[in-house]
Enzyme design. Structure first.
Site, PDB file in Angstrom:
ATOM      1  N   HIS A 151       2.387  -6.004 -11.581  1.00  0.00           N
ATOM      2  CA  HIS A 151       3.596  -5.212 -11.325  1.00  0.00           C
ATOM      3  C   HIS A 151       3.638  -4.673  -9.899  1.00  0.00           C
ATOM      4  CE1 HIS A 151       1.241  -1.574 -12.635  1.00  0.00           C
ATOM      5  NE2 HIS A 151       2.103  -0.896 -11.911  1.00  0.00           N
ATOM      6  N   ASP A 210      -2.369  -7.663 -16.432  1.00  0.00           N
ATOM      7  CA  ASP A 210      -1.579  -7.138 -15.310  1.00  0.00           C
ATOM      8  C   ASP A 210      -2.326  -7.288 -13.980  1.00  0.00           C
ATOM      9  OD1 ASP A 210       0.277  -5.921 -13.738  1.00  0.00           O
ATOM     10  OD2 ASP A 210       0.359  -4.040 -14.848  1.00  0.00           O
ATOM     11  N   SER A 267      -2.075   2.364  -9.332  1.00  0.00           N
ATOM     12  CA  SER A 267      -1.871   1.022  -9.888  1.00  0.00           C
ATOM     13  C   SER A 267      -2.613   0.001  -9.060  1.00  0.00           C
ATOM     14  CB  SER A 267      -0.387   0.666  -9.880  1.00  0.00           C
ATOM     15  OG  SER A 267       0.234   1.066 -11.058  1.00  0.00           O
TER      16      SER A 267
END
Lengths: 716, 716
Positions: free
Chosen positions: B82, B217, B650
Site C-alpha cells: 500500500h 502487504d 507503514s
C-alpha cells in the site's frame, strides 16, 4: 435466524468413526459403555443411569417443545427462558410487562398459571414392543408393510392412553426396534421466576448461534396436580406435584476440560443414513433447496417492492424462506468443511468390505443391496417431488384448495383410517390456516410463486412428468401463464365466505364445485395421492430393509470396539463430553467460559444489548463472593462444551461428574448446524448457561431467597 | 476506513507509566536503556543502534509517506504494497493491469520507473541545533518567540539544502531540543516485484484494522542514481544505488513471545500532553468533532437524496467525513476504555507533588503554571476556532474565495516571509483546489453545510463572537439564510473563468473585487488573521514554557527508573517488544500468527476475498518446505506484536533479536487507534507481514529466483 436447540431440526455426529464424546445414548446403553464414561471422568455408576423411568433420569422432562428438569421435591422445574417464553408472554399485560421486567413470584400464591395448552411430560414407561409392531408386517412389503406398522402403532397408542398418560411408539435404528413410550402429562404449570428479556435473551438474533454468549437463558416453573395427585387443568385448589426425583444444583462450578453430561429429548438426526443419502443431501438436496427457495425469495422481494401492501402480506413467509436458506446454506457449508461425503463413503465401503468376510453376509447383503437400490431410485423423481411439495407448502390459496379437496377424500373414512393431518383432531388447524389466507394472500404474488416453481417443473425430463400437473399448468411458460390467469381469475376461493362455506361443506358438495381453483386441486389429486402412495411404499420397504444395514453397521462398529446409538427421535438420550474451547478460525480461539465483563463490553444500551440497570449495577459492585470462578475471580455467565445435542435439547440439564446440575443447554454454535448429519469434533459445540450465574442473579440482582432455599442452594 | 499505519495521524502509549514495550525511542537513547533491551531479549549491542546515520539504521528510509528498508547492496528496497501502490497504479495500463496481476520484473531492464514525484529519503545527518534555533528567541514571548523559532528554522533549512539533500528541523520534547535532519533524496525508484492486489491487499476495507489478517502487504522496489552516484531523475542510463548498508532477511521465523524490534518514521503522537489536554481531547474535542461532522454528514446525505447529481459531487467529502467520524469515535472509545483522563490526571498530580519537594521547583513550577493557564485559556474559544476552521475546510467555494483573499495578503511579501501554505511553491496546490471546485461544488449543498456550522456558531456565548463573522452571517438563523442567499446568489466565483481570472489577478485587483463572496472573504479576513495570530502567540508561549513541564516529567520518570522518549514527529525511531496475542473481548483470544489456511477460510471468490488461483493452488499443494513453522508445520502469513507504532510506520522493518528482518509492519488493530494519546498494553498491537510468506510467494507462487538470490535467501 431463530433456530435454537429447541427448534433446530437437526444436529450431531456421524457414527462412522464414533469419536470420543459423540453420541446420543439410550440410557439402557450406558452400562455397556461404562468404561468410556469412567475414562471420560464420570464418577457415578453408569448402571444408575440405565433406566430412564427411575431417578435421576425421571427428573428430566419434556416441556414446551424442549427439555426441563425437576429441581425440588415440590415440583420446581428449570428450563430455558426461550422454552418458557410463551408462558411469560401469556402472563404479560400492557400494565405488567413480564417479558421486559422479568418475574419473581413473592410466594406460591404469586405463581402464575401458564397458557392452558402448555404441557410437561414425565416419562413413566419405556418398553420394547418390536414384536407387537412387526407381527402383522412380517412377510409383507412396500405399502402393506408400512400400513401394518402404522396400524399396529396406532393400536398400541390407543390402548395405552388413559388417566393422563400420553403414549407414542418410537422407532429405533430405522425399523429394527420399536418402543412404547408412556408419559405422564401435567397440565397445570406455573411461572415462578423469570429474568428480564434483556438477561434471558441478551443478544437475541445478533448473538443467536454465536459464541461467546452472555444470555441468562433460564426460567423456573412449578408443576401442579389435583388434590388427588393426578394431572389436572389449572385450579386454585391444585397442589404442587411431587416428582419421583429431582436434580441437585451444584455449588461448584465448571472449568475447561471438566467432564459434563446432558440428558434431554433431541429431535432428529440422520447420522446413520447411507453414503448415498449423504451424497444426495450434500450434492443435490441442500444446494437445490437453496436455489429453489432463493428464487421464491427473489419473487417476494420484487413483488413487495412493486406493491408495499403485498410485501407486508408476505413478510412472514419471506422471513421463513430466509431462515430456511440460511439454515440449509449453513448445513451445506459445514458438511463440505467436514468433507462428509468422502468420509461417509469410505466408512461405508469399509463396512461392506468387512461384511463380505462375515457369515451374516448371505442374509444381510441382499437386503442392503435392495435398500440401496430403493434409495437410488428416489433420485429419479426427487426434483419433481420437491417442487410439487413446495407447490402446496409455499402457496396460500392453492394450499387451502388442496386441503379442502383432500378433506373430501378423507372425511368419509372412519377417523382412525384417515391420513395423518386430516383426522378430526387436525380439522381445527386446517380451519385456522384457511383463516390466515385473509392476511397472507395476494393473487399476483401467489401466481408469481407458482410460476417460479412450475417453470422449473416444466424443464424436468419426460420421465418425471405427472400428466395431471401438465393438464393443470400446461407444458410451456405460455401455457402456464394462461392457466394461472384462468385459475386465479375465475376462483371465488380468494374470498373468506367461500372458504368458510367449502370447509363446512359435505364431501359431495366439494366434489361438485365448479370453482376453477377447486377444479385444479381435484385434477391434481390423483397425482398427489400417487406420490404419497409411492413414498409410503418406499418407506415401508426401507423400514423392512434398513435394519439389515443397521445390523451390519452395529456389528462392524463392535469389531472396531465401538457402540452405536440410534439416531435421535425425540426420546430421552444422554450425551457426555467436556467443557471445551472452540478454535473457530485461523488464529481465533474462543475460551469455553464467558464472564459478566463480556456483558458490559457488549452493552450498547440498545436492544438486544440493553442489560437492565440492576444487573449492570451489580456487576459494577462486583459482589461475586461464592459464585465467582475460584481461580480467576471472574463471575461466569455461559459455558461451552462438546456435548452431542440437537433441536429438542433446549433446557437440557448439564450435569457434572457427580451428577449435579451445573448448566442448562440452550443453543449451538453456527458451525454445528451440520451436526444433524455428522458430528465433527473440531466444530460441534453446545452452549449452556452456568448455574452459578443463575444463582447469583437470584441472590444478588433479582433476589428470591425462599426459592434458593427450596433449590437447596441458599443465598450467600 | 483507510487509515493504515501510513496515514494514521496518531498511535501509541502514554509515557506516564512507561510500561514494558511502550516507546518510540530516538536511536541515541538506546544505549541508555540497554538493560531493558537486553532483558527484553535483544542479543546485539544497543550502542550499534545509537547512530541513525550509520548501519544498520541508515538502511531504514522514508518512502512514499511510509517507511522502507534497503535489503540488498544494489539498492533493493522493501516496503508495503500500500506504500508502493501509487507506483503500481502508475505502471498499470488497460492492457497490463499490474494492480490485478502483480508484477515480477524479468531482469533489471524490466524494472519499471515510478511516478516522477515518488521519493525515497536516506537520513544522512541528525544534529542538535537547539542553540541556533533558540538564540534569537530567548527573552521573547508569545508571537515574537514563535516567529524567532520559525525564522531560525527556515534559515537553517535554507542553508542546509543542496546537492539533493533535503533538510528539516525536528522539535523534540515540545521545544526543549531541536535537531537538523539531513536526508539524501533519491528520485529514480523502480518497481521490481509486487504481488497481485488480491494478495497484497487481501481483505481490503473489510479487514482494515482487523486481526486476524491475511494480507501479503509487501512490494520490492529498487533505488537508482546517476552514473556519478548522485540523485537523479529517471534516466535509462542511471545505475542502481549502493546504500551505505542493508538489512539481511532472516531465514528463521518468529513465534509467540519472541523479541522483535522495529525502526521507522512515526508521524505524530500526543502522549506527553498535559492532563488538561487529555481531558479536553476526550471530554470535549472528540465528542464535539463527532457531533459537528455528523451534522455535516446528515446534510450531505439529505441533500444527496433530494438531488442525485449533488450527491455524486459530494461523495468524496462524505467518505472523508465518515472516515473522520469513525476514526474520532474509535479514538474516543479507546481512551474511555483505558480511562485515560483519570490515569493521566493522577500521574500528573503525582509528578507535581514530587516536584514540589525538589529544588528545581522554584524555577520550573511558575513556568508550568503559566503553560497550564495558557492551555486552560484555549477552552474559551475552542468551539469558535473549530467552527471557523471547518467553515474553510468543509466548503468548496468559500474555501476557494478565502484562499484567493489570503493570496492578496501574502503575495506582496518576500517569499520567505509568506505564511506556510501561501508561498510560491504552494500556489500550484491552491490552483488545483480551485479547479476541483468544478466537480465538487453545489450551491444548495454548500449553503446547507455553512448553515449547519454557522447555526451552531450563532449559539456561542457573547465572549466567543467575532464581529466580522457576525457581520457576514448575521446573528440569527433568519439573518444567516438571507446572507447566504445573497452571497451565493450574487457571486460569479462559481464559474471557472472567474476563478481562473482571480487566481491570476494582482493583489490590488483582488482587493477591488465587488463579488459578494469575495467581499465576504475580505470581511472575514481580519478575524481569521486575528485567530491565527492568537494561535501563534499561544504556540510561541507554549514552545517557551512546555520544556519546563517536560523537564519535570523526565526528572520524575528518572526517579521512577524510567526513560522518556519524545512524542513522535516523523523522525527515525526504534520500538521493541514481542510477538504477542490479543485478548480482544471476553472469551476471545487471537493467536499472534496467521496461516495460509485462513486465506482459504476467508476466501469467497469475490473481492476483497478473491485470492488468485496460483496462490490457492499452491496452498492446496502444500509445498511449504523451508518456510513452514517448524513446530506446527503451518505456513505463516502475518504476525502480531505489541510494538509501538503510529502513522508513518507503514513498511517499517521488523527485526528479530539478531537484527535480521522477520517482518514488515503494515497496520494496527482497531483498538489501537487511541494509542496516539495513550499506549494501553492490553490492546495496542501492530500487524506485520511475515517474511516467510514473502519468501514463499517469491519462491513457489510467483517465482523470482534471481531476486531471492540477490536478497540472500535463495529459493529452496
Amino acid at each position: 435466524m431463530r433456530i435454537r436447540t429447541m427448534m433446530l431440526g437437526a444436529a450431531m455426529a456421524l457414527a462412522l468413526d464414533a469419536k470420543a464424546d459423540e453420541g446420543m445414548w439410550l440410557p439402557s446403553q450406558l452400562p455397556g459403555i461404562a468404561k468410556n464414561l469412567k475414562d471420560a471422568g464420570f464418577r457415578g455408576d453408569p448402571k444408575d443411569l440405565a433406566d430412564l423411568t427411575r431417578a435421576p433420569l425421571n427428573a428430566v422432562v419434556r416441556i414446551g417443545g424442549g427439555t426441563g428438569s425437576f429441581v425440588s421435591a415440590d415440583g420446581l422445574v428449570v428450563t430455558n427462558h426461550h422454552v418458557a417464553f410463551g408462558v411469560i408472554q401469556y402472563n404479560s399485560k400492557p400494565d405488567r410487562d413480564l417479558i421486559t421486567e422479568g418475574y419473581v413470584a413473592a410466594d406460591r400464591a404469586g405463581e402464575l398459571p401458564a397458557n392452558p395448552d402448555y404441557r410437561l411430560r414425565v416419562t413413566v414407561g419405556f418398553d420394547k414392543v418390536t414384536d407387537q409392531v412387526l407381527a402383522g408386517a412380517r412377510g409383507k412389503t412396500g405399502r402393506a408393510y408400512f400400513d401394518a406398522v402404522d396400524a399396529a402403532s396406532k393400536a398400541l397408542v390407543a390402548a395405552c392412553e388413559k388417566d393422563g398418560i400420553k403414549c407414542s411408539v418410537a422407532n429405533m435404528f430405522y425399523g429394527r426396534d420399536f418402543y412404547l413410550v408412556r408419559q405422564l402429562e401435567l397440565r397445570d404449570i406455573r411461572l415462578v421466576y423469570a429474568p428480564p428479556r434483556a438477561i434471558g435473551n441478551y443478544g437475541d438474533e445478533v448473538d443467536n448461534f454465536v459464541w461467546p454468549r452472555h444470555a441468562g437463558d433460564f426460567t423456573i416453573l412449578r408443576a401442579y396436580v389435583g388434590k388427588d395427585g393426578k394431572p389436572a387443568d389449572f385450579s386454585p385448589d391444585n397442589v404442587p406435584y411431587h416428582p419421583p426425583s429431582h436434580l441437585q444444583i451444584s455449588t461448584e462450578g465448571v472449568a475447561e476440560g471438566d467432564f459434563v453430561m446432558l440428558a434431554g429429548y433431541p429431535g432428529i438426526t440422520y447420522r446413520h443414513r447411507t453414503a448415498a443419502e449423504f451424497a444426495d443431501q450434500i450434492e443435490w438436496r441442500l444446494p437445490t433447496s437453496v436455489a429453489v427457495l432463493k428464487a421464491l425469495q427473489d419473487v417476494i422481494e420484487a413483488e413487495g417492492k412493486a406493491d408495499k401492501e403485498a410485501g407486508i402480506r408476505y413478510a412472514s413467509q419471506l422471513q421463513t424462506l430466509k431462515n430456511g436458506i440460511k439454515r440449509f446454506s449453513g448445513e451445506l457449508e459445514g458438511l463440505e468443511r467436514s468433507d462428509a461425503v468422502t468420509v461417509r463413503r469410505e466408512d461405508e465401503a469399509a463396512m461392506l468390505a468387512w461384511l463380505a468376510t462375515q457369515p451374516d453376509a448371505k442374509t444381510l447383503k441382499p437386503q442392503i443391496d435392495q435398500a440401496m437400490a430403493l434409495i437410488a431410485q428416489g433420485k429419479d423423481v426427487r426434483e419433481r417431488d420437491l417442487l410439487v411439495g413446495l407447490l402446496s407448502s409455499q402457496t396460500q390459496l392453492m394450499r387451502g384448495a388442496l386441503s379442502i379437496d383432500r378433506l373430501a377424500v378423507e372425511r368419509p373414512k372412519p377417523d382412525a383410517e384417515r391420513e395423518s393431518g386430516y383426522q378430526k383432531r387436525d380439522e381445527e388447524l386446517i380451519q385456522s390456516q384457511l383463516k390466515q389466507i385473509q392476511r397472507r394472500y395476494d393473487a399476483r404474488v401467489e401466481k408469481a410463486l407458482v410460476t417460479s416453481l412450475m417453470t422449473r417443473y416444466q424443464k424436468l425430463p419426460e420421465g418425471q412428468r405427472l400428466p395431471e400437473v401438465d393438464k393443470v399448468f400446461g407444458r410451456t411458460p405460455a401455457d402456464l401463464a394462461k392457466a394461472l390467469d384462468h385459475i386465479y381469475g375465475a376462483t371465488a376461493f380468494g374470498g373468506e365466505p367461500e372458504r368458510t362455506r367449502l370447509f363446512a361443506a359435505t364431501p359431495a358438495e366439494i366434489e361438485k364445485s365448479n370453482d376453477a381453483l377447486l377444479v385444479a386441486a381435484r385434477t391434481l389429486r390423483p397425482a398427489l395421492l400417487r406420490i404419497e402412495d409411492e413414498r409410503k411404499a418406499r418407506e415401508g420397504d426401507l423400514l423392512r430393509l434398513r435394519p439389515s444395514y443397521m445390523q451390519a453397521l452395529i456389528a462392524y462398529r463392535e469389531k472396531q470396539g465401538k457402540a452405536v446409538y440410534p439416531d435421535a427421535n425425540s426420546t430421552l438420550r444422554v450425551s457426555y463430553g467436556k467443557v471445551t474451547p472452540l478454535k473457530a478460525r485461523d488464529a481465533v480461539t474462543y475460551a469455553p467460559l464467558t464472564t459478566v465483563q463480556g456483558i458490559v463490553e457488549k452493552n450498547t444500551g440498545v436492544a438486544p444489548f440493553d442489560a437492565p440497570k440492576p444487573l449492570l449495577d451489580a456487576i459494577r459492585k462486583g459482589d461475586f463472593t461464592g459464585y465467582a470462578d475460584p481461580k480467576t475471580g471472574a463471575m461466569p455467565v455461559d459455558f461451552l462444551s462438546n456435548l452431542d445435542t440437537t433441536g429438542g435439547n433446549s433446557g437440557s440439564p448439564v450435569l457434572n461428574a457427580k451428577g449435579e446440575l451445573v448448566g442448562l443447554n440452550f443453543d449451538s454454535n453456527w458451525e454445528a448446524v451440520s451436526a444433524s448429519w455428522m458430528y465433527d469434533p473440531r466444530y460441534k459445540r453446545a452452549i449452556h448457561v452456568d448455574m452459578r450465574y443463575m444463582r447469583w442473579l437470584m441472590d444478588k440482582v433479582y433476589p428470591s431467597p425462599a426459592l434458593l432455599k427450596e433449590l437447596g442452594v441458599p443465598a450467600k
